[in-house]
Design an enzyme around this catalytic site. Structure first.
Site, mmCIF file in Angstrom:
data_model
loop_
_atom_site.group_PDB
_atom_site.id
_atom_site.type_symbol
_atom_site.label_atom_id
_atom_site.label_comp_id
_atom_site.label_asym_id
_atom_site.label_seq_id
_atom_site.Cartn_x
_atom_site.Cartn_y
_atom_site.Cartn_z
ATOM 1 N N ARG A 224 -28.463 38.577 -24.934
ATOM 2 C CA ARG A 224 -29.798 37.989 -25.074
ATOM 3 C C ARG A 224 -29.925 36.713 -24.234
ATOM 4 N NH1 ARG A 224 -32.226 33.345 -26.097
ATOM 5 N NH2 ARG A 224 -30.647 32.867 -27.639
ATOM 6 N N ASP A 225 -29.340 35.617 -24.668
ATOM 7 C CA ASP A 225 -29.490 34.361 -23.911
ATOM 8 C C ASP A 225 -28.913 34.538 -22.501
ATOM 9 O OD1 ASP A 225 -29.741 31.656 -23.143
ATOM 10 O OD2 ASP A 225 -29.323 30.945 -25.142
ATOM 11 N N HIS B 225 -25.881 24.464 -24.546
ATOM 12 C CA HIS B 225 -25.942 24.872 -23.137
ATOM 13 C C HIS B 225 -25.068 23.906 -22.334
ATOM 14 C CE1 HIS B 225 -28.787 28.248 -22.999
ATOM 15 N NE2 HIS B 225 -29.106 27.794 -24.196
ATOM 16 N N CYS C 104 -32.885 29.511 -20.630
ATOM 17 C CA CYS C 104 -34.193 29.886 -21.166
ATOM 18 C C CYS C 104 -35.215 29.713 -20.047
ATOM 19 C CB CYS C 104 -34.509 28.976 -22.351
ATOM 20 S SG CYS C 104 -36.207 29.077 -22.910
ATOM 21 N N ASN D 245 -24.891 29.094 -21.607
ATOM 22 C CA ASN D 245 -24.272 28.638 -22.861
ATOM 23 C C ASN D 245 -22.811 28.283 -22.616
ATOM 24 O OD1 ASN D 245 -26.371 30.971 -23.630
ATOM 25 N ND2 ASN D 245 -26.265 29.493 -25.276
HETATM 26 P P1 HMG Z 1 -49.175 34.823 -26.728
HETATM 27 O O1 HMG Z 1 -49.685 35.245 -25.402
HETATM 28 O O2 HMG Z 1 -49.577 33.486 -27.245
HETATM 29 O O3 HMG Z 1 -49.503 35.925 -27.838
HETATM 30 O O4 HMG Z 1 -47.582 34.930 -26.664
HETATM 31 P P2 HMG Z 1 -50.850 36.218 -28.610
HETATM 32 O O5 HMG Z 1 -50.541 36.154 -30.053
HETATM 33 O O6 HMG Z 1 -51.980 35.379 -28.067
HETATM 34 O O7 HMG Z 1 -51.134 37.758 -28.203
HETATM 35 C C1 HMG Z 1 -51.416 38.127 -26.858
HETATM 36 C C2 HMG Z 1 -50.966 39.566 -26.638
HETATM 37 O O8 HMG Z 1 -49.557 39.608 -26.759
HETATM 38 C C3 HMG Z 1 -51.539 40.550 -27.665
HETATM 39 O O9 HMG Z 1 -51.681 41.801 -26.990
HETATM 40 C C4 HMG Z 1 -50.412 40.681 -28.666
HETATM 41 O O10 HMG Z 1 -50.412 41.912 -29.354
HETATM 42 C C5 HMG Z 1 -49.186 40.596 -27.746
HETATM 43 P P3 HMG Z 1 -53.126 42.308 -26.477
HETATM 44 O O11 HMG Z 1 -53.970 42.345 -27.719
HETATM 45 O O12 HMG Z 1 -53.583 41.278 -25.491
HETATM 46 O O13 HMG Z 1 -52.796 43.633 -25.866
HETATM 47 N N1 HMG Z 1 -48.011 40.103 -28.446
HETATM 48 C C6 HMG Z 1 -46.795 40.668 -28.381
HETATM 49 N N2 HMG Z 1 -46.341 41.753 -27.714
HETATM 50 C C7 HMG Z 1 -45.037 42.070 -27.877
HETATM 51 N N3 HMG Z 1 -44.196 41.367 -28.666
HETATM 52 C C8 HMG Z 1 -44.608 40.294 -29.332
HETATM 53 C C9 HMG Z 1 -45.959 39.913 -29.201
HETATM 54 N N4 HMG Z 1 -46.686 38.894 -29.720
HETATM 55 C C10 HMG Z 1 -47.922 39.025 -29.254
HETATM 56 N N5 HMG Z 1 -43.756 39.613 -30.097
HETATM 57 C C11 HMG Z 1 -45.378 35.039 -27.614
HETATM 58 C C12 HMG Z 1 -46.802 34.526 -27.782
HETATM 59 C C13 HMG Z 1 -44.520 34.410 -28.704
HETATM 60 C C14 HMG Z 1 -45.366 36.549 -27.743
HETATM 61 C C15 HMG Z 1 -44.889 34.652 -26.193
HETATM 62 O O14 HMG Z 1 -45.054 33.278 -26.029
HETATM 63 C C16 HMG Z 1 -43.437 35.001 -25.980
HETATM 64 O O15 HMG Z 1 -43.076 36.164 -25.906
HETATM 65 N N6 HMG Z 1 -42.552 33.966 -25.844
HETATM 66 C C17 HMG Z 1 -41.126 34.202 -25.758
HETATM 67 C C18 HMG Z 1 -40.464 33.111 -25.022
HETATM 68 C C19 HMG Z 1 -38.989 33.374 -24.982
HETATM 69 O O16 HMG Z 1 -38.514 34.464 -25.264
HETATM 70 N N7 HMG Z 1 -38.210 32.350 -24.617
HETATM 71 C C20 HMG Z 1 -36.790 32.476 -24.529
HETATM 72 C C21 HMG Z 1 -36.115 32.612 -25.845
HETATM 73 S S1 HMG Z 1 -35.940 31.060 -26.690
HETATM 74 C C22 HMG Z 1 -34.453 30.435 -26.118
HETATM 75 O O17 HMG Z 1 -33.896 30.933 -25.185
HETATM 76 C C23 HMG Z 1 -33.846 29.299 -26.886
HETATM 77 C C24 HMG Z 1 -32.627 29.733 -27.699
HETATM 78 O O18 HMG Z 1 -31.611 30.272 -26.868
HETATM 79 C C25 HMG Z 1 -32.024 28.542 -28.438
HETATM 80 C C26 HMG Z 1 -31.933 27.320 -27.549
HETATM 81 O O19 HMG Z 1 -31.185 27.329 -26.557
HETATM 82 O O20 HMG Z 1 -32.673 26.394 -27.896
HETATM 83 C C27 HMG Z 1 -33.010 30.766 -28.761
HETATM 84 MG MG MG Z 2 -30.245 29.097 -25.665
#
Ligand code: HMG
Ligand code: MG
Length: 291
Positions: free
Chosen positions: A15-16, A208, A239, A248
């Site tokens: 994943r990450d 990280h 990310c 990481n």
């Molecule tokens: P958004 O555009 O604000 O979503 O995205 P929305 O609620 O406005 O909906 C827009 C459209 O997206 C709609 O579809 C929803 O159905 C669809 P439409 O009606 O237009 O056809 N939708 C989705 N589709 C699939 N899966 C979903 C989903 N939700 C809504 N879950 C959202 C909001 C959260 C989805 C977006 O911002 C996103 O996907 N962000 C993910 C960012 C990410 O993955 N970042 C990396 C991971 S975090 C990280 O790495 C940190 C970590 O490692 C720890 C650390 O190091 O701190 C964990």
């Molecule tokens: Mg991370």
């Protein structure tokens, strides 16, 4: 030295490690990585994310990966940023989900398009749904030390998110140095204060390695008694919404340190290091050279 007797290493490379890779990685290659990791005996593997494929294209095959992990019979974690993600995860029987909320509101907005408080409010429903389905909830506090968008992140901002996770009965709270700018003193201080405030909460560390301090930060957290750490084979990771962050802590380096210190992990450094080149081969980025 005051350190735990044993440590759980949670492997996050599928994943990450892969989420921010610019070139598509095939589902078959991801499955191959997960199979090899499963054979090494990790207690838990963070395998995928139910995020929007427009936001993170590399995780578009989350359902197929989850089905594959269930076929292997392993305990795996999948990221779920909102209720739609949880519904997707429930459909494919994910055993453990992870929410991730920025202590920094600026980061949270970039990463999941909501303020920190909006995301915390959505957690009420997410946790409720997960508990109804007997799903373990891991709760990340991202940017828990500093933030590339807002700079300083105060302890109070971290505590604000933790308090809500504790109130919602998170099974595990992961304190994350998302951009890799923490140092051991900050880590020791923040983990000590959180431990004192929430003595029964289960905490984990996620560091990280941007400035090559992931291992020393791990050691600082161990001195507070923290005994669960995320790491990624080959030091892969990053990310897309944390500019400049490197991967990481490298699993093989963490394991070598723990093995040499006599800390039990249930894993073997000699076996783990054999899998690292395959993980690195999936990445287009220069990765940590390792030991
Ligand atoms: P958004 O555009 O604000 O979503 O995205 P929305 O609620 O406005 O909906 C827009 C459209 O997206 C709609 O579809 C929803 O159905 C669809 P439409 O009606 O237009 O056809 N939708 C989705 N589709 C699939 N899966 C979903 C989903 N939700 C809504 N879950 C959202 C909001 C959260 C989805 C977006 O911002 C996103 O996907 N962000 C993910 C960012 C990410 O993955 N970042 C990396 C991971 S975090 C990280 O790495 C940190 C970590 O490692 C720890 C650390 O190091 O701190 C964990
Ligand atoms: Mg991370």
């Amino acid at each position: 030295m005051n350190i735990p007797k044993s440590v759980e290493i949670i492997e996050v490379s599928p994943r990450d490690g892969l989420q921010n890779e610019p070139k598509p990685i095939s589902t078959e290659q991801k499955k191959e990585l997960i199979s090899r990791l499963a054979n090494l005996g990790f207690s838990r593997i963070e395998a995928t994310s139910f995020v929007h494929p427009k936001w993170v294209p590399q995780m578009a095959d989350a359902e197929e990966i989850a089905n594959f992990c269930n076929g292997l019979g392993i305990t795996f974690i999948a990221l779920t940023p909102n209720i739609k993600a949880v519904q997707r995860a429930i459909e494919v029987k994910v055993p453990q989900i992870a929410v991730f909320i920025g202590a920094s509101a600026a980061f949270n907005k970039k990463n999941i398009n909501k303020t920190t408080d909006e995301s915390l409010d959505e957690c009420e429903e997410i946790f409720k749904k997960a508990k109804e389905h007997d799903i373990f909830v891991r709760a990340y506090v991202s940017m828990a030390f500093t933030c590339p968008y807002q700079g300083e992140v105060t302890f109070e901002e971290v505590q604000h998110v933790c308090q809500r996770f504790v109130d919602l009965a998170a099974d595990e709270i992961v304190i994350a140095d998302t951009n890799g700018y923490a140092n051991p003193r900050m880590v020791y201080d923040r983990f000590s204060r959180l431990r004192d405030l929430y003595p029964t909460a289960v905490f984990a560390g996620h560091f990280h390695d941007t400035r090559r301090m992931a291992l020393v930060n791990t050691l600082a957290a161990m001195q507070v008694g923290i005994d669960k750490f995320d790491s990624s084979m080959g030091g892969l990771g990053g990310c897309p919404y944390s500019p400049g962050a490197l991967g990481n802590a490298a699993t093989e380096d963490l394991l070598l340190m723990l093995e040499e210190m006599g800390v039990e992990t249930g894993l073997s450094y000699d076996q783990v290091k054999e899998v690292s080149p395959f993980a690195k081969s999936l990445s287009t980025r220069a990765t940590y050279p390792g030991v």
